[in-house]
Design a protein around this motif. Structure first.
Motif, PDB file in Angstrom:
ATOM      1  N   ALA A  46     -17.331  35.079  97.844  1.00 12.26           N
ATOM      2  CA  ALA A  46     -17.426  36.529  98.038  1.00 12.26           C
ATOM      3  C   ALA A  46     -18.407  37.133  97.039  1.00 12.26           C
ATOM      4  O   ALA A  46     -19.232  37.988  97.401  1.00 12.26           O
ATOM      5  CB  ALA A  46     -16.049  37.173  97.873  1.00 12.26           C
ATOM      6  N   THR A  47     -18.337  36.679  95.779  1.00  8.35           N
ATOM      7  CA  THR A  47     -19.242  37.201  94.752  1.00  8.35           C
ATOM      8  C   THR A  47     -20.691  36.938  95.134  1.00  8.35           C
ATOM      9  O   THR A  47     -21.542  37.832  95.047  1.00  8.35           O
ATOM     10  CB  THR A  47     -18.926  36.548  93.391  1.00  8.35           C
ATOM     11  OG1 THR A  47     -17.558  36.792  93.089  1.00  8.35           O
ATOM     12  CG2 THR A  47     -19.806  37.116  92.293  1.00  8.35           C
ATOM     13  N   VAL A  48     -20.969  35.703  95.577  1.00  8.97           N
ATOM     14  CA  VAL A  48     -22.341  35.355  95.953  1.00  8.97           C
ATOM     15  C   VAL A  48     -22.821  36.254  97.089  1.00  8.97           C
ATOM     16  O   VAL A  48     -23.954  36.758  97.071  1.00  8.97           O
ATOM     17  CB  VAL A  48     -22.426  33.866  96.346  1.00  8.97           C
ATOM     18  CG1 VAL A  48     -23.762  33.559  97.000  1.00  8.97           C
ATOM     19  CG2 VAL A  48     -22.214  32.990  95.127  1.00  8.97           C
ATOM     20  N   LEU A  49     -21.928  36.503  98.069  1.00  7.66           N
ATOM     21  CA  LEU A  49     -22.336  37.355  99.190  1.00  7.66           C
ATOM     22  C   LEU A  49     -22.636  38.782  98.714  1.00  7.66           C
ATOM     23  O   LEU A  49     -23.609  39.387  99.145  1.00  7.66           O
ATOM     24  CB  LEU A  49     -21.247  37.360 100.269  1.00  7.66           C
ATOM     25  CG  LEU A  49     -21.149  36.056 101.075  1.00  7.66           C
ATOM     26  CD1 LEU A  49     -20.000  36.108 102.070  1.00  7.66           C
ATOM     27  CD2 LEU A  49     -22.458  35.791 101.814  1.00  7.66           C
ATOM     28  N   GLY A  82      -5.597  48.184 104.662  1.00  2.00           N
ATOM     29  CA  GLY A  82      -5.524  47.150 105.678  1.00  2.00           C
ATOM     30  C   GLY A  82      -6.820  46.779 106.361  1.00  2.00           C
ATOM     31  O   GLY A  82      -6.817  46.073 107.372  1.00  2.00           O
ATOM     32  N   LEU A  83      -7.961  47.236 105.816  1.00  2.00           N
ATOM     33  CA  LEU A  83      -9.234  46.817 106.389  1.00  2.00           C
ATOM     34  C   LEU A  83      -9.579  45.440 105.820  1.00  2.00           C
ATOM     35  O   LEU A  83      -9.620  45.257 104.604  1.00  2.00           O
ATOM     36  CB  LEU A  83     -10.339  47.824 106.031  1.00  2.00           C
ATOM     37  CG  LEU A  83     -11.713  47.510 106.630  1.00  2.00           C
ATOM     38  CD1 LEU A  83     -11.693  47.718 108.138  1.00  2.00           C
ATOM     39  CD2 LEU A  83     -12.806  48.369 106.015  1.00  2.00           C
ATOM     40  N   VAL A  84      -9.822  44.466 106.704  1.00  2.00           N
ATOM     41  CA  VAL A  84     -10.094  43.113 106.213  1.00  2.00           C
ATOM     42  C   VAL A  84     -11.590  42.954 105.992  1.00  2.00           C
ATOM     43  O   VAL A  84     -12.291  42.310 106.758  1.00  2.00           O
ATOM     44  CB  VAL A  84      -9.546  42.048 107.174  1.00  2.00           C
ATOM     45  CG1 VAL A  84      -9.624  40.674 106.514  1.00  2.00           C
ATOM     46  CG2 VAL A  84      -8.111  42.361 107.521  1.00  2.00           C
ATOM     47  N   GLU A  85     -12.085  43.606 104.938  1.00  2.00           N
ATOM     48  CA  GLU A  85     -13.503  43.476 104.592  1.00  2.00           C
ATOM     49  C   GLU A  85     -13.685  42.246 103.699  1.00  2.00           C
ATOM     50  O   GLU A  85     -12.779  41.426 103.591  1.00  2.00           O
ATOM     51  CB  GLU A  85     -14.039  44.785 103.995  1.00  2.00           C
ATOM     52  CG  GLU A  85     -13.161  45.455 103.009  1.00  2.00           C
ATOM     53  CD  GLU A  85     -13.011  44.650 101.778  1.00  2.00           C
ATOM     54  OE1 GLU A  85     -11.891  44.146 101.560  1.00  2.00           O
ATOM     55  OE2 GLU A  85     -13.996  44.488 101.029  1.00  2.00           O
ATOM     56  N   LEU A  86     -14.831  42.154 103.049  1.00  4.76           N
ATOM     57  CA  LEU A  86     -15.180  40.915 102.342  1.00  4.76           C
ATOM     58  C   LEU A  86     -14.171  40.521 101.258  1.00  4.76           C
ATOM     59  O   LEU A  86     -13.725  39.367 101.211  1.00  4.76           O
ATOM     60  CB  LEU A  86     -16.593  41.064 101.754  1.00  4.76           C
ATOM     61  CG  LEU A  86     -17.207  39.843 101.069  1.00  4.76           C
ATOM     62  CD1 LEU A  86     -17.082  38.602 101.913  1.00  4.76           C
ATOM     63  CD2 LEU A  86     -18.673  40.115 100.745  1.00  4.76           C
ATOM     64  N   THR A  87     -13.822  41.487 100.380  1.00  2.49           N
ATOM     65  CA  THR A  87     -12.873  41.155  99.308  1.00  2.49           C
ATOM     66  C   THR A  87     -11.519  40.752  99.881  1.00  2.49           C
ATOM     67  O   THR A  87     -10.897  39.794  99.410  1.00  2.49           O
ATOM     68  CB  THR A  87     -12.711  42.352  98.349  1.00  2.49           C
ATOM     69  OG1 THR A  87     -13.996  42.710  97.831  1.00  2.49           O
ATOM     70  CG2 THR A  87     -11.807  42.016  97.196  1.00  2.49           C
ATOM     71  N   ALA A  88     -11.062  41.468 100.908  1.00  4.67           N
ATOM     72  CA  ALA A  88      -9.777  41.134 101.520  1.00  4.67           C
ATOM     73  C   ALA A  88      -9.828  39.752 102.166  1.00  4.67           C
ATOM     74  O   ALA A  88      -8.851  38.994 102.107  1.00  4.67           O
ATOM     75  CB  ALA A  88      -9.406  42.190 102.554  1.00  4.67           C
ATOM     76  N   SER A  89     -10.966  39.407 102.779  1.00  6.62           N
ATOM     77  CA  SER A  89     -11.095  38.074 103.384  1.00  6.62           C
ATOM     78  C   SER A  89     -10.992  36.997 102.316  1.00  6.62           C
ATOM     79  O   SER A  89     -10.304  35.989 102.501  1.00  6.62           O
ATOM     80  CB  SER A  89     -12.439  37.908 104.083  1.00  6.62           C
ATOM     81  OG  SER A  89     -12.651  38.941 104.981  1.00  6.62           O
TER      82      SER A  89
END
Lengths: 228, 243
Positions: free
Chosen positions: B212-215, B187-194
């Motif tokens: 997300a990939t670019v980041l 449940g952590l809304v990190e980059l992939t989850a966002s």
């Protein structure tokens, strides 16, 4: 806190047999596909044809820069579109979880296997290639009969270690709600409200299997070093 | 097969009515970086201790350190994440477990602890290898000068070993950034989850995951460049690293 470890006895056939079979099948097939594709990628990176080498290097570096979970999502959505494009369908094709996962892991692991194979190929003495060419072999004959068998043999322990990583990584198909070992255990855990018991069980099984696998790899490495 | 590309989607307001999709993505990136950095600090500290223990003369210490490494290396990260999140709070005394579960940032804290332990096992292997790679004379010379074993490690062995293992430590740092994405399962809304949330809300699959990939690639480049600079600064005079 009351624990009910009986839940493992009640569900082990489903979780351990069905789930683990899925996990092992996916691991084995992804390893075979990944090593094959990874070897091609390694050859492409070492090829004298610059655009091909650049393309392969970009693919490998891109895949290695991105987390596996993101790659799983990428291919889960990408594969149906690509399949539709390939067969000229109007709608995205339903590929199914197993195939989607297999394609993902093969393409993902290929990037990692290719770096291992590249190291293996580069470690082969130049004279081997010269000798093969002097015998009149063409490029694919040199590679297929002389260079690759030796590279594969030398890199076997590293390839197997990477496969243990793959075996653990397969658990991440959980995010696609696929009935792999973890997915099957999670289903039982949530259905029966037995998260502690089921997840501990999963951890113990993985631990024992991975310890056994690493012991096999270590032994293999020792016998090879002794025979050298 | 047509796909409706719409890069303008990132300027649009997300369903929460406050943030744009772009801000959602950046907040995810923030959680990814915060989790990775905190986990990395923990992994470096624990990993160095365990790595040093693996090189000490006391046999029992070496065995304990070896067991530690095997434990955290042979269970998949996802399963470890579940153990810390679902199992550990139940095994603690009731009050402590309830407090843990009620933490406002429970997924973040759990992810940091989990990644910290997981990565520390890998750091320990690198640190031990680095110390083993030093010529045995270094330790003996330090002891002969009258340094205690602790001083020998602090002033002689570790400073040298760290320089040797900087490249593999860079890979581990990149790994912990990537591995932090596994925390989306708790449940952590990190980059992939966002990115996944953006895709679910807007149906713009390719734009969300491309961003997300670019980041991730950008973070990779920054870390690699940064560690390269550190490596150059710390390189020992007279070795191949310094010219």
């Amino acid at each position: 806190m009351d624990f009910d470890f009986d839940v493992i006895r009640r569900s082990w056939a489903d979780v351990l047999l069905t789930g683990m079979t899925f996990t092992i099948k996916l691991t084995a097939l992804a390893m075979l596909g990944g090593v094959a594709l990874g070897t091609l990628l390694a050859l492409a990176r070492l090829s004298g044809f610059r655009p091909l080498a650049l393309l392969a290097a970009t693919y490998v570096n891109l895949i290695r820069a991105v987390p596996l979970v993101l790659v799983i999502f990428w291919f889960y959505f990408l594969v149906p579109y690509v399949a539709a494009w390939a067969i000229g369908a109007q709608e995205p094709v339903r590929v199914g979880a197993f195939w989607s996962a297999l394609i993902t892991f093969t393409l993902f692991q290929a990037a990692y296997y290719s770096e291992i194979m590249r190291g293996g190929i580069q470690a082969i003495p130049r004279g081997q290639l010269d000798a093969a060419q002097a015998l009149g072999m063409r490029y694919w004959q040199c590679m297929g009969h002389v260079v690759l068998p030796q590279a594969l043999r030398n890199m076997l322990p590293v390839l197997l270690t990477q496969t243990i990583v793959l075996f653990q990584d397969v658990s991440l198909v959980y995010v696609l709600s696929v009935p792999d070992f973890v997915g099957a255990a999670a289903r039982v855990a949530q259905r029966d409200g037995r998260l502690v018991e089921m997840y501990s069980f999963v951890a113990v099984v993985y631990f024992l299997m991975c310890c056994a696998l690493s012991a096999v790899v270590r032994r293999l490495q020792r016998t090879r070093e002794a025979s050298r | 097969m047509d796909y409706n590309w719409n890069w303008a989607i990132f300027g649009e307001l997300s369903p929460d009515g406050v943030n744009t999709y772009w801000q959602m993505l950046l907040s995810g990136l923030g959680w990814t970086l915060a989790t990775s950095l905190a986990g990395w600090a923990m992994a470096l500290l624990l990993g160095t201790l365990v790595g040093v223990a693996r090189t000490l003369p006391q046999r029992w210490l070496r065995l304990v350190a070896g067991g530690y490494v095997e434990l955290f290396r042979n269970v998949p990260l996802l399963v470890q994440m579940f153990l810390w999140f679902f199992v550990v709070p139940e095994l603690l005394p009731r009050a402590a477990g309830d407090w843990l579960k009620a933490l406002p940032q429970a997924p973040f804290v759990t992810a940091v602890v989990c990644l910290g332990f997981f990565t520390s096992a890998r750091v320990a292997v690198q640190v031990a290898a680095g110390i083993d790679a030093l010529a045995g004379g270094q330790a003996q010379a330090a002891l002969a000068l009258g340094l205690t074993r602790g001083q020998a490690y602090r002033h002689v062995l570790l400073p040298l070993a760290v320089r040797i293992v900087l490249p593999p430590l860079t890979s581990e740092f990149l790994n912990i950034i990537k591995n932090s994405s596994v925390a989306l399962t708790i449940g952590l809304v990190e980059l992939t989850a966002s990115a996944r949330a953006i895709q679910e809300f807007s149906f713009q699959v390719f734009e969300a995951y491309t961003a997300a990939t670019v980041l991730y690639v950008l973070v990779n480049l920054v870390v690699t460049a940064g560690m390269h600079a550190v490596e150059r600064r710390l390189a020992l005079p007279g070795t191949l690293g310094k010219y």
